[in-house]
Design a protein around this motif. Sequence first.
Motif, PDB file in Angstrom:
ATOM      1  N   THR A  48       2.100  25.796 -11.416  1.00 33.31           N
ATOM      2  CA  THR A  48       0.711  25.484 -11.070  1.00 33.31           C
ATOM      3  C   THR A  48       0.296  26.328  -9.866  1.00 33.31           C
ATOM      4  OG1 THR A  48       1.408  23.634  -9.678  1.00 33.31           O
ATOM      5  CG2 THR A  48       0.875  23.142 -11.974  1.00 33.31           C
ATOM      6  N   PHE A 183      -1.566  17.462  -9.131  1.00 33.72           N
ATOM      7  CA  PHE A 183      -1.594  17.920 -10.519  1.00 33.72           C
ATOM      8  C   PHE A 183      -1.123  16.803 -11.433  1.00 33.72           C
ATOM      9  CE2 PHE A 183       0.353  19.995 -14.259  1.00 33.72           C
ATOM     10  CZ  PHE A 183      -0.780  20.614 -14.757  1.00 33.72           C
ATOM     11  N   ARG A 212      -6.687  22.758 -16.030  1.00 30.96           N
ATOM     12  CA  ARG A 212      -5.821  23.740 -15.363  1.00 30.96           C
ATOM     13  C   ARG A 212      -6.170  25.169 -15.744  1.00 30.96           C
ATOM     14  NH1 ARG A 212      -1.638  26.503 -17.257  1.00 30.96           N
ATOM     15  NH2 ARG A 212      -1.568  25.187 -19.118  1.00 30.96           N
TER      16      ARG A 212
END
Length: 310
Positions: A48, A183, A212
């Motif tokens: 991420t 996240f 995302r």
Amino acid sequence: MKRAKGKRAAARIALLFSFFVLTFSFAPACAPKRGGATTRPTAYFGPTEPMVDVVNAINANNRKLPTLWASIREMEASIVDDRGRRHDEVLRGTVLYRSPREVSLVGTKDPVGAVVTIGSNRDTYWLVAKDPGPDTAWWGRYEHLGSDCAQPIPIRPDLILEVLGVSAIETDFSALPAPVMRFNPQADAYMFVWIGKLPNRFVATREIWYDRKTKRPTRVALFDEHGRTILSAFLSRHVPVEVPGLPEAEWPTVAGEYRLFFPDSGSRLRLAMGDVKLSNRGAPNDKTFTFVPQRAGVSKVIQLDEACGP
């Protein structure tokens, strides 16, 4: 008897007005059945991005939208009144926006025309509800919004901006209200929660989920000071907005459909956008966000912050 009927009618219309606010429990029941089911994303456990990169990507999109004009092709409202009875309404309308906090939302219905107008400029906010509803205009000044001397407004126009999801995020992450990011691998989304401060504690004020991959907003939630969800919204079917001088691949996007749920009443609202542009025939402009209380076209005008002084 007539007075009682008038009060019930006003209550029903007031509930309808609350659906225009334009920010939550994200349970599946929050999404109306009409308009297509929300597809559950595949869980993601890969790498991420840091918060600053996510925010920069979101802001890169939203800063290309200094203005916005959108028609509301269809507005489906399922309203639960103060007696628990559900009423269905179908409206049309327009939404106009100019950065940083000017907004105008007009809901219309044939043959009546404008049913409600909600607006905000840099200094003033207002709500106009014409006859056969309350036949009233409420307005106040932002400098007094939330003060003890100011009365509450049935709908806060600044909240419409939260649902639109086109405002840039403050990049000073320590300034209140401050965003915190985590996240969610099951939803494959970055979740931002904004924290505000009361005299004796910190509180969560809103929550926005961003996909995302695309950094597009998909869910928005607004909370009261006790952490209760007062509005949950699902944003989907994002559409590009043409920007002259930019290649199509770089056009910004906005949601083309909004599905709102009000937990306290059980009421729902679906907004399906039609045309979405930066502007339309010169609008928005200064006139779009000008409000003169004496020209509101209603019999009763309430200055919410009159007790706060000139």
